[in-house]
Design a protein around this motif. Structure first.
Motif, PDB file in Angstrom:
ATOM      1  N   SER A  87      18.207   3.777  40.035  1.00  8.66           N
ATOM      2  CA  SER A  87      19.224   3.802  38.984  1.00  8.66           C
ATOM      3  C   SER A  87      18.806   2.894  37.840  1.00  8.66           C
ATOM      4  O   SER A  87      18.145   1.872  38.037  1.00  8.66           O
ATOM      5  N   VAL A  88      19.211   3.262  36.633  1.00  8.95           N
ATOM      6  CA  VAL A  88      18.877   2.493  35.443  1.00  8.95           C
ATOM      7  C   VAL A  88      20.161   2.196  34.674  1.00  8.95           C
ATOM      8  O   VAL A  88      21.169   2.898  34.826  1.00  8.95           O
ATOM      9  N   PRO A  89      20.178   1.149  33.857  1.00  3.84           N
ATOM     10  CA  PRO A  89      21.372   0.863  33.061  1.00  3.84           C
ATOM     11  C   PRO A  89      21.739   2.046  32.174  1.00  3.84           C
ATOM     12  O   PRO A  89      20.872   2.728  31.630  1.00  3.84           O
ATOM     13  N   GLY A  90      23.047   2.288  32.035  1.00  3.41           N
ATOM     14  CA  GLY A  90      23.498   3.366  31.172  1.00  3.41           C
ATOM     15  C   GLY A  90      24.585   4.207  31.824  1.00  3.41           C
ATOM     16  O   GLY A  90      25.093   3.877  32.899  1.00  3.41           O
ATOM     17  N   PRO A  91      24.956   5.311  31.178  1.00  2.00           N
ATOM     18  CA  PRO A  91      26.058   6.143  31.665  1.00  2.00           C
ATOM     19  C   PRO A  91      25.751   6.757  33.028  1.00  2.00           C
ATOM     20  O   PRO A  91      24.601   7.042  33.366  1.00  2.00           O
ATOM     21  N   ALA A  92      26.821   6.974  33.791  1.00  7.91           N
ATOM     22  CA  ALA A  92      26.712   7.620  35.101  1.00  7.91           C
ATOM     23  C   ALA A  92      28.020   8.332  35.385  1.00  7.91           C
ATOM     24  O   ALA A  92      29.062   8.025  34.805  1.00  7.91           O
ATOM     25  N   VAL A  93      27.965   9.299  36.287  1.00  6.27           N
ATOM     26  CA  VAL A  93      29.169   9.975  36.749  1.00  6.27           C
ATOM     27  C   VAL A  93      29.192   9.908  38.271  1.00  6.27           C
ATOM     28  O   VAL A  93      28.155  10.041  38.924  1.00  6.27           O
ATOM     29  N   ILE A  94      30.373   9.649  38.835  1.00  4.11           N
ATOM     30  CA  ILE A  94      30.564   9.567  40.278  1.00  4.11           C
ATOM     31  C   ILE A  94      31.477  10.710  40.706  1.00  4.11           C
ATOM     32  O   ILE A  94      32.563  10.889  40.139  1.00  4.11           O
ATOM     33  N   ARG A  95      31.044  11.478  41.682  1.00  2.00           N
ATOM     34  CA  ARG A  95      31.849  12.578  42.209  1.00  2.00           C
ATOM     35  C   ARG A  95      32.257  12.234  43.642  1.00  2.00           C
ATOM     36  O   ARG A  95      31.403  11.952  44.484  1.00  2.00           O
ATOM     37  N   THR A  96      33.563  12.242  43.898  1.00  2.00           N
ATOM     38  CA  THR A  96      34.095  11.854  45.207  1.00  2.00           C
ATOM     39  C   THR A  96      34.744  13.054  45.886  1.00  2.00           C
ATOM     40  O   THR A  96      35.181  14.005  45.235  1.00  2.00           O
TER      41      THR A  96
END
Length: 294
Positions: A87-96
């Motif tokens: 992982s790198v710094p910046g935007p991410a999306v989490i799907r649960t």
């Protein structure tokens, strides 16, 4: 982040899963914003990087917060993460996703994605976790476990003591942690590693935030890797990390002990115990990591 008031699957009305007026960097940087049921937006902070990537414990806490918002029970009891790509710094999306809901435990899974240069999603981490209510647990304790032998905190070594170890890459996470290493575990910092796969330290967050169930997910992966005391330098990326949260920690500094018994085939395990100021074993973990290659 959005402060809209859509209703979540668990019945809460906050779109942002973090204290509204969070003063701790940990709380701010693990905040997630619900885009829609089961989908959360996050921003991975560069403040939690070490050597070559974002710290695995910080990432585990980030996904843990999203699952805590999605599932009907509040506290992580056990959470297992597979780290698929760095992982790198910046935007991410989490799907649960909810796997099962019971009276005392609910189980869910979550994945964190970031974006490739062409805009496609790349899965970074996938976790499976069971959540419950730590305050509802019985008081009965039968154990042979004892707190780790450790020097008093005033006799341990912090980041400002002695020479700065020459480790390539980022060390931004060290500015957010209050770590005091036991004298027996600091040989690596002066070029004289002990050869034992051990790290023991007093631990807290630098801004004074008290520990809780969520921050324990960071704590188990926040010390320097045991590979340093084995005489190896460089990035020790986590392949898989399983954490058990046993009870809610009391206020005050934590004691963390991490050991490696077997480095073979380019991989090593790290077994961690976390003890609180009331001498209770509050968390345990085991991870498989890739040994530094250089």
């Amino acid at each position: 982040m959005s402060t809209s008031t859509e209703t979540s699957p668990t019945g809460t009305n906050a779109a942002t899963a973090a204290p509204a007026a969070a003063t701790s960097e940990f709380d701010r940087d693990t905040a997630v914003t619900r885009r829609e049921p089961g989908v959360y937006d996050a921003d991975l902070s560069a403040g939690w990087t070490i050597i070559a990537a974002v710290n695995g414990g910080y990432l585990l806490a980030l996904l843990g917060r999203a699952l805590g918002d999605h599932l009907p029970h509040p506290d992580p009891f056990t959470i297992s993460a597979h780290y698929l790509t760095p992982s790198v710094p910046g935007p991410a999306v989490i799907r649960t996703e909810t796997v099962r809901t019971g009276r005392t435990l609910s189980t869910g899974q979550a994945s964190l994605f970031q974006y490739a240069e062409d805009g496609t999603e790349v899965e970074r981490i996938r976790v499976l976790a069971s959540y419950g209510d730590l305050d509802a647990l019985p008081d009965d304790v039968r154990t042979t476990a004892t707190p780790p032998a450790m020097a008093a905190i005033e006799n341990c070594f912090g980041a400002s003591d002695g020479p700065t170890p020459q480790i390539p890459g980022s060390s931004a996470i060290t500015e957010r942690l209050d770590i005091w290493l036991d004298p027996s575990c600091v040989g690596w910092a002066v070029g004289a590693p002990s050869g034992k796969g051990e790290m023991r330290a007093w631990f807290g967050l630098a801004d004074g935030r008290e520990p809780d169930a969520l921050s324990l997910l960071l704590t188990v992966d926040a010390l320097p890797p045991t590979s340093f005391e084995l005489g190896l330098k460089g990035w020790t990326p986590t392949v898989e990390l399983t954490t058990h949260v046993r009870c809610r920690p009391a206020p005050g500094p934590l004691r963390v002990s991490i050991t490696t018994r077997n480095l073979a085939g380019g991989f090593l395990e790290e077994d961690a115990e976390v003890w609180d100021s009331a001498d209770r074993l509050v968390a345990q973990s085991r991870q498989l990591a890739r040994a530094p290659r250089g």
